[in-house]
Motif scaffolding. Structure first.
Motif, short mmCIF file in Angstrom:
data_model
loop_
_atom_site.label_atom_id
_atom_site.label_comp_id
_atom_site.label_asym_id
_atom_site.label_seq_id
_atom_site.Cartn_x
_atom_site.Cartn_y
_atom_site.Cartn_z
N CYS A 40 31.45 54.64 -7.02
CA CYS A 40 31.25 54.32 -8.44
C CYS A 40 32.43 54.90 -9.21
O CYS A 40 32.79 56.07 -9.04
CB CYS A 40 29.95 54.93 -8.94
SG CYS A 40 28.47 54.13 -8.30
N ARG A 54 31.80 49.88 -7.23
CA ARG A 54 30.91 49.59 -8.35
C ARG A 54 31.50 50.20 -9.61
O ARG A 54 31.79 51.40 -9.65
CB ARG A 54 29.51 50.17 -8.09
CG ARG A 54 28.93 49.90 -6.69
CD ARG A 54 28.49 48.48 -6.51
NE ARG A 54 27.96 48.27 -5.15
CZ ARG A 54 26.67 48.34 -4.83
NH1 ARG A 54 25.77 48.63 -5.76
NH2 ARG A 54 26.28 48.11 -3.58
N THR A 87 23.20 52.76 -8.85
CA THR A 87 23.72 52.48 -7.52
C THR A 87 22.98 53.29 -6.46
O THR A 87 22.67 52.79 -5.37
CB THR A 87 25.23 52.77 -7.46
OG1 THR A 87 25.89 52.00 -8.45
CG2 THR A 87 25.80 52.44 -6.09
#
Length: 406
Positions: A40, A54, A87
């Motif tokens: 992320c 992400r 996530t």
């Protein structure tokens, strides 16, 4: 045991610079060992094939990709926390791997909510970075508060990993971390990609590098902290005694600033600035050099560019710090820290006709092959994941399950 790993990187990954290279190569090497890795990160940066990336929602007014602190990070990191929690719920990780201090804080919050252990990948001192970038006066109240916060953050995870022995000593002595909590993973280099003898004929022509001159290469961020000011100041000393030398300075930002500095010093025609270099092209650009240089001023942070220079078999000039000696050993050509004249002397030594360059090339390459592969780094991380998982506590593990089938 294979792990589902959630990496949290509060940075515009990927942006062709050292911290990002480390994260990228860690992800690739961990995947080779059978682990699933998701990262992320911020909205900006470049997607890379084969990686599960992400990103937070797009923030159209924030496009900074170079290193350094920013007030914008306050809300970017809040968005990254939300993305990381979502996530985590989707991928059900076994380990949270937080990069940088902000990543450790975000990772800690995700870790406490999900009951998943946290590993903190510390790449340098938080207050050291602020000091290096002149973000706040060293004696200011906010600086002191951040120093206190840095110590608190360092104690949050189950395990802390870092890339230099000097950083480990600082963690133990300054921030009082117990020795059994801190581990050295080092950095690495892809020795299949970074290797001597790559054909760079087309690059030499496109850059209009002068024939008959030895080339000194630098590849990295262009800022004071990386010692680029010191590098530019050393060039007149080198040219005065060895005019058949040309400097190839590769990287970003501040190319125009350093070009003007070189011109004011009277050596503008002896320096070529390339701007930002794609990481995939970095091996061929490095192979343009006869000598490599890394004038980084930090005394605790890792110095990843040294691994790339060594893998390409380039005699390497660097300041005499524990970090650099840990990487180069007795094979480096060392200068007194922060001294442009000493840096010039070391460069001239590496360029001299009697210097045993070929013998050194082979030894540098062999040292990398023996000690600094990314596979070795991944295996060290794997051991630290196992330790973090064991330390998470049986009560924590029992309190939360992802209801895995296997």
């Amino acid at each position: 045991m294979s792990y589902r790993i959630l990496m949290i990187a509060p940075t515009p990954f990927f942006a062709d610079r050292g911290c990002h290279v480390q994260i990228y190569e860690q992800m690739r090497s961990l995947r080779k060992l059978g682990h699933e890795v998701t990262i992320c990160t911020y909205h900006n940066g470049r997607d890379l094939p084969g990686l599960d990336i992400r990103r937070i929602i797009k923030i159209p007014w924030y496009n900074k990709i170079e290193a350094g602190p920013s007030y914008h990070k306050l809300y970017l990191d809040l968005l990254l926390l939300v993305k990381s929690l979502r996530t985590a719920w989707q991928i059900k990780p076994d380990i949270i791997h937080g990069h940088l201090h902000e990543g450790a804080v975000i990772g800690y919050l995700v870790s406490r909510i999900t009951k998943v252990p946290l590993l903190f990948d510390l790449q340098g001192s938080l207050t050291g970075e602020l000091r290096a970038h002149n973000f706040h006066p060293e004696r200011g109240l906010l600086y002191k508060l951040l120093g206190w916060a840095e110590g608190m953050i360092d104690h949050l995870p189950e395990v802390v990993v870092t890339q230099s022995t000097e950083m480990i000593e600082e963690l133990k002595n300054k921030f009082r971390l117990p020795a059994e909590k801190v581990f050295l993973t080092l950095d690495g280099v892809d020795t299949d990609e970074f290797r001597p003898g790559l054909d760079s004929t087309d690059l030499r022509a496109s850059l209009n590098l002068p024939e008959g001159k030895k080339i000194v290469v630098y590849l990295g961020l262009l800022n004071e902290y990386q010692g680029v000011d010191c590098l530019i100041q050393s060039i007149p000393h080198v040219i005065a005694r060895s005019p058949k030398v040309h400097f190839l300075i590769m990287g970003f930002p501040n190319e125009d600033k350093y070009q003007r500095m070189a011109e004011r010093s009277g050596v503008g025609s002896y320096v070529t600035f390339t701007g930002r270099i794609d990481y995939k092209e970095a091996p061929r650009y490095i192979c343009l050099g006869d000598v490599a240089i890394s004038p980084k001023l930090g005394e605790t942070e890792a110095n990843g560019k040294l691994y790339n220079y060594m893998a390409c078999g380039l005699p390497t000039v660097a300041f005499d710090t524990q970090v650099n000696r840990e990487i180069l050993g007795d094979l480096g050509i060392y200068a007194q820290l922060g001294d442009p004249a000493s840096l010039a002397e070391a460069t001239l030594t590496a360029l001299s006709d009697g210097f045993p360059a070929e013998e050194l090339r082979m030894k540098l390459r062999q040292r990398v092959l023996d000690h600094f592969s990314w596979d070795n780094v991944a295996r060290r991380l794997e051991s630290c994941y196992e330790l973090a998982y064991d330390r998470c506590g049986q009560h924590t593990k029992a309190a939360f399950r992802w209801n895995k089938k296997a």
